[in-house]
Design a protein around this motif. Sequence first.
Motif, PDB file in Angstrom:
ATOM      1  N   GLN A  46       0.835  -1.198   0.000  1.00 34.96           N
ATOM      2  CA  GLN A  46       0.000   0.000   0.000  1.00 34.96           C
ATOM      3  C   GLN A  46       0.877   1.257   0.000  1.00 34.96           C
ATOM      4  OE1 GLN A  46      -2.569   0.892   3.404  1.00 34.96           O
ATOM      5  NE2 GLN A  46      -4.054   1.826   1.984  1.00 34.96           N
ATOM      6  N   GLU A  60       3.814   0.019   2.205  1.00 34.27           N
ATOM      7  CA  GLU A  60       3.704  -0.898   3.344  1.00 34.27           C
ATOM      8  C   GLU A  60       3.393  -2.305   2.843  1.00 34.27           C
ATOM      9  OE1 GLU A  60       0.975   0.079   6.543  1.00 34.27           O
ATOM     10  OE2 GLU A  60       1.511  -1.753   7.639  1.00 34.27           O
ATOM     11  N   VAL A  63       0.671  -8.785   4.159  1.00 37.12           N
ATOM     12  CA  VAL A  63       0.600 -10.181   3.713  1.00 37.12           C
ATOM     13  C   VAL A  63      -0.829 -10.568   3.345  1.00 37.12           C
ATOM     14  CG1 VAL A  63       0.308 -11.241   6.019  1.00 37.12           C
ATOM     15  CG2 VAL A  63       1.516 -12.501   4.209  1.00 37.12           C
ATOM     16  N   ARG A  64      -0.952 -11.406   2.333  1.00 38.95           N
ATOM     17  CA  ARG A  64      -2.240 -11.915   1.858  1.00 38.95           C
ATOM     18  C   ARG A  64      -2.123 -13.417   1.667  1.00 38.95           C
ATOM     19  NH1 ARG A  64      -3.455  -7.755   3.350  1.00 38.95           N
ATOM     20  NH2 ARG A  64      -4.238  -5.921   2.274  1.00 38.95           N
ATOM     21  N   PRO A  75      -4.930 -10.777   6.685  1.00 36.77           N
ATOM     22  CA  PRO A  75      -4.053 -11.161   7.793  1.00 36.77           C
ATOM     23  C   PRO A  75      -4.743 -11.330   9.148  1.00 36.77           C
ATOM     24  CG  PRO A  75      -3.451  -8.990   6.893  1.00 36.77           C
ATOM     25  CD  PRO A  75      -4.412  -9.609   5.958  1.00 36.77           C
ATOM     26  N   VAL A  95       7.741 -12.420   4.152  1.00 34.62           N
ATOM     27  CA  VAL A  95       7.358 -11.021   3.899  1.00 34.62           C
ATOM     28  C   VAL A  95       8.620 -10.151   3.804  1.00 34.62           C
ATOM     29  CG1 VAL A  95       6.147  -9.003   4.839  1.00 34.62           C
ATOM     30  CG2 VAL A  95       5.090 -11.269   4.989  1.00 34.62           C
ATOM     31  N   ASN A 114       5.522  -5.089   8.773  1.00 39.91           N
ATOM     32  CA  ASN A 114       4.906  -5.270  10.097  1.00 39.91           C
ATOM     33  C   ASN A 114       5.549  -6.430  10.837  1.00 39.91           C
ATOM     34  OD1 ASN A 114       2.335  -3.445  10.182  1.00 39.91           O
ATOM     35  ND2 ASN A 114       2.339  -4.365   8.134  1.00 39.91           N
ATOM     36  N   SER A 116       5.289  -9.048  14.119  1.00 43.36           N
ATOM     37  CA  SER A 116       4.464  -9.592  15.194  1.00 43.36           C
ATOM     38  C   SER A 116       5.303  -9.676  16.470  1.00 43.36           C
ATOM     39  CB  SER A 116       3.971 -10.985  14.786  1.00 43.36           C
ATOM     40  OG  SER A 116       3.894 -11.821  15.912  1.00 43.36           O
ATOM     41  N   ASP A 176       3.339   1.510  15.149  1.00 43.03           N
ATOM     42  CA  ASP A 176       2.089   1.348  14.400  1.00 43.03           C
ATOM     43  C   ASP A 176       0.890   1.476  15.351  1.00 43.03           C
ATOM     44  OD1 ASP A 176       0.480   0.815  12.227  1.00 43.03           O
ATOM     45  OD2 ASP A 176       1.129  -1.269  11.977  1.00 43.03           O
ATOM     46  N   ASP A 177      -0.255   1.817  14.801  1.00 48.83           N
ATOM     47  CA  ASP A 177      -1.506   1.910  15.561  1.00 48.83           C
ATOM     48  C   ASP A 177      -1.332   2.793  16.799  1.00 48.83           C
ATOM     49  OD1 ASP A 177      -2.225   0.000  13.698  1.00 48.83           O
ATOM     50  OD2 ASP A 177      -2.021  -1.681  15.074  1.00 48.83           O
ATOM     51  N   ARG A 200      -5.795   4.277  12.613  1.00 46.27           N
ATOM     52  CA  ARG A 200      -6.839   4.716  11.690  1.00 46.27           C
ATOM     53  C   ARG A 200      -8.181   4.945  12.372  1.00 46.27           C
ATOM     54  NH1 ARG A 200      -7.042  -0.767   9.304  1.00 46.27           N
ATOM     55  NH2 ARG A 200      -9.097  -1.497   9.894  1.00 46.27           N
ATOM     56  N   GLU A 233      -2.745   6.803   9.150  1.00 44.30           N
ATOM     57  CA  GLU A 233      -3.255   5.653   8.386  1.00 44.30           C
ATOM     58  C   GLU A 233      -4.762   5.753   8.227  1.00 44.30           C
ATOM     59  OE1 GLU A 233      -1.425   2.113  10.381  1.00 44.30           O
ATOM     60  OE2 GLU A 233      -3.026   2.386  11.837  1.00 44.30           O
ATOM     61  N   GLY A 234      -5.260   5.092   7.207  1.00 37.42           N
ATOM     62  CA  GLY A 234      -6.704   5.033   7.002  1.00 37.42           C
ATOM     63  C   GLY A 234      -7.328   6.333   6.527  1.00 37.42           C
ATOM     64  N   GLU A 236      -9.303   8.427   4.191  1.00 32.52           N
ATOM     65  CA  GLU A 236     -10.277   8.080   3.157  1.00 32.52           C
ATOM     66  C   GLU A 236     -10.911   9.302   2.498  1.00 32.52           C
ATOM     67  OE1 GLU A 236     -13.106   5.301   4.755  1.00 32.52           O
ATOM     68  OE2 GLU A 236     -11.588   3.750   5.087  1.00 32.52           O
ATOM     69  N   TYR A 255      -7.135   4.595   1.691  1.00 27.68           N
ATOM     70  CA  TYR A 255      -7.840   4.316   0.447  1.00 27.68           C
ATOM     71  C   TYR A 255      -7.994   5.559  -0.421  1.00 27.68           C
ATOM     72  CZ  TYR A 255      -9.072  -0.137   2.668  1.00 27.68           C
ATOM     73  OH  TYR A 255      -9.024  -1.367   3.277  1.00 27.68           O
TER      74      TYR A 255
HETATM   75  P1  C2E Z   1      -1.766  -2.300   9.894  1.00 28.22           P
HETATM   76  O1  C2E Z   1      -0.319  -2.552   9.914  1.00 28.22           O
HETATM   77  O2  C2E Z   1      -2.279  -1.184  10.745  1.00 28.22           O
HETATM   78  O3  C2E Z   1      -2.130  -2.090   8.362  1.00 28.22           O
HETATM   79  C1  C2E Z   1      -3.105  -1.220   7.870  1.00 28.22           C
HETATM   80  C2  C2E Z   1      -4.386  -1.973   7.549  1.00 28.22           C
HETATM   81  O4  C2E Z   1      -5.401  -1.021   7.239  1.00 28.22           O
HETATM   82  C3  C2E Z   1      -4.296  -2.870   6.307  1.00 28.22           C
HETATM   83  O5  C2E Z   1      -5.198  -3.964   6.491  1.00 28.22           O
HETATM   84  C4  C2E Z   1      -4.795  -1.952   5.212  1.00 28.22           C
HETATM   85  O6  C2E Z   1      -5.273  -2.642   4.063  1.00 28.22           O
HETATM   86  C5  C2E Z   1      -5.909  -1.243   5.934  1.00 28.22           C
HETATM   87  N1  C2E Z   1      -6.199   0.077   5.352  1.00 28.22           N
HETATM   88  C6  C2E Z   1      -5.357   0.882   4.683  1.00 28.22           C
HETATM   89  N2  C2E Z   1      -5.953   2.031   4.321  1.00 28.22           N
HETATM   90  C7  C2E Z   1      -7.227   1.962   4.775  1.00 28.22           C
HETATM   91  C8  C2E Z   1      -8.359   2.865   4.714  1.00 28.22           C
HETATM   92  O7  C2E Z   1      -8.305   3.954   4.163  1.00 28.22           O
HETATM   93  N3  C2E Z   1      -9.495   2.432   5.323  1.00 28.22           N
HETATM   94  C9  C2E Z   1      -9.593   1.212   5.953  1.00 28.22           C
HETATM   95  N4  C2E Z   1     -10.749   0.878   6.504  1.00 28.22           N
HETATM   96  N5  C2E Z   1      -8.545   0.355   6.027  1.00 28.22           N
HETATM   97  C10 C2E Z   1      -7.375   0.728   5.441  1.00 28.22           C
HETATM   98  P2  C2E Z   1      -4.752  -5.491   6.314  1.00 28.22           P
HETATM   99  O8  C2E Z   1      -3.842  -5.615   5.131  1.00 28.22           O
HETATM  100  O9  C2E Z   1      -5.970  -6.322   6.366  1.00 28.22           O
HETATM  101  O10 C2E Z   1      -3.851  -5.765   7.577  1.00 28.22           O
HETATM  102  C11 C2E Z   1      -4.390  -5.766   8.880  1.00 28.22           C
HETATM  103  C12 C2E Z   1      -3.305  -5.900   9.915  1.00 28.22           C
HETATM  104  O11 C2E Z   1      -2.662  -7.167   9.821  1.00 28.22           O
HETATM  105  C13 C2E Z   1      -2.189  -4.874   9.761  1.00 28.22           C
HETATM  106  O12 C2E Z   1      -2.582  -3.629  10.322  1.00 28.22           O
HETATM  107  C14 C2E Z   1      -1.075  -5.550  10.515  1.00 28.22           C
HETATM  108  O13 C2E Z   1      -1.201  -5.315  11.897  1.00 28.22           O
HETATM  109  C15 C2E Z   1      -1.333  -7.017  10.227  1.00 28.22           C
HETATM  110  N6  C2E Z   1      -0.414  -7.469   9.151  1.00 28.22           N
HETATM  111  C16 C2E Z   1      -0.490  -7.269   7.821  1.00 28.22           C
HETATM  112  N7  C2E Z   1       0.559  -7.819   7.180  1.00 28.22           N
HETATM  113  C17 C2E Z   1       1.347  -8.374   8.133  1.00 28.22           C
HETATM  114  C18 C2E Z   1       2.594  -9.103   8.114  1.00 28.22           C
HETATM  115  O14 C2E Z   1       3.238  -9.310   7.073  1.00 28.22           O
HETATM  116  N8  C2E Z   1       3.079  -9.528   9.332  1.00 28.22           N
HETATM  117  C19 C2E Z   1       2.421  -9.259  10.490  1.00 28.22           C
HETATM  118  N9  C2E Z   1       2.977  -9.709  11.626  1.00 28.22           N
HETATM  119  N10 C2E Z   1       1.255  -8.597  10.549  1.00 28.22           N
HETATM  120  C20 C2E Z   1       0.720  -8.149   9.382  1.00 28.22           C
END
Ligand code: C2E
Length: 288
Positions: A46, A60, A63-64, A75, A95, A114, A116, A176-177, A200, A233-234, A236, A255
């Motif tokens: 992203q 950023e 993972v999918r 994820p 990753v 990211n 863990s 993060d967050d 976000r 983040e986030g 929109e 987005y």
């Molecule tokens: P995160 O690191 O806070 O990543 C941002 C998440 O918010 C991503 O969801 C992204 O697709 C989503 N997002 C981005 N822009 C927007 C927006 O404008 N609106 C909304 N509603 N959402 C948005 P995703 O890809 O589903 O990932 C969720 C979480 O999973 C991530 O939060 C992160 O904590 C974890 N994650 C993702 N990839 C990895 C990885 O490779 N390893 C680890 N350990 N955790 C991961």
Amino acid sequence: RAKAEGRGCYRIFTAAMDETVKVRGAIEEELREALATGVGLEVAYQPQVAGAGKPIVGLEALVRWRHPGRGMILPDQFIPVAEQTGLIAQIGELVMRDACSTSRQWPNLFISVNLSPVQFRGEGFAERMIQIARENGTDPRKIELEITEGVLLDDEGQTAQTLKALREAGFRIALDDFGTGYSSLGYLHRYEVDKIKIDRSFVNSLGKEDSATAIVSAIIALGQAMKLTVTAEGVETQEQERFLRSAGCDELQGYRYSKALDREQVARLLDPTPRLEQRSALTIAPST
Ligand code: C2E
Ligand code: MG
Ligand code: MG
Ligand code: MG
């Protein structure tokens, strides 16, 4: 009668538990398979921009899991199982390798990865990260590691040591967050980081709840005072963007700019091939 009801409840409870355990077992098995075959686990990217209408500065890695039967799995649905089963270490390395090769492709951008908490506490974690960067010919300064409160939560000195080793190798650290944990400020005080990412949920509440406006402004001011980069983040909407920009937020992600993309989509965004007319104009130009 009470006894009968009780037994009924118990039965329902165990049935639900059985189901959970079965699903978890299936996910674990299939994750192992995906890791062994190298099929199914993918990394999306992203874009992060340097402000409204400004260029992309980072990507950023997210993972999918492209599951053969269940479609794309996000994820949040499999990282917890990966953490419980220890498979997170391998997923994290996958990753990281992908991020390194993406970094080589676009050396002007930074790539965020990211981490863990479970992965972070693994034996020799910092050394593995450094090794993967080296094997892939990637400059650690181009990689930003995103950690959450969960990483910093347990403190036996090990966390500080791992962070120190990573920063000394050149990796940048982002929180993060930010703002959602119990002790975000305490961590800022205790650990050296380079960036904070405003969660976000706050961005989403901008304009809806006065407290969100106050919190976001305060986080940005704090980041500036501590000379940290602040990312939102986030993002929109245009209203969110306007507010963040006027408050002095350094980077925006959401987005409004782009969702997570596969590498080919990123390539089309970053290295657009000239259209046919333009290309022929270029080749004709020297002879005229
Ligand atoms: P995160 O690191 O806070 O990543 C941002 C998440 O918010 C991503 O969801 C992204 O697709 C989503 N997002 C981005 N822009 C927007 C927006 O404008 N609106 C909304 N509603 N959402 C948005 P995703 O890809 O589903 O990932 C969720 C979480 O999973 C991530 O939060 C992160 O904590 C974890 N994650 C993702 N990839 C990895 C990885 O490779 N390893 C680890 N350990 N955790 C991961
Ligand atoms: Mg993140
Ligand atoms: Mg986040
Ligand atoms: Mg998150």
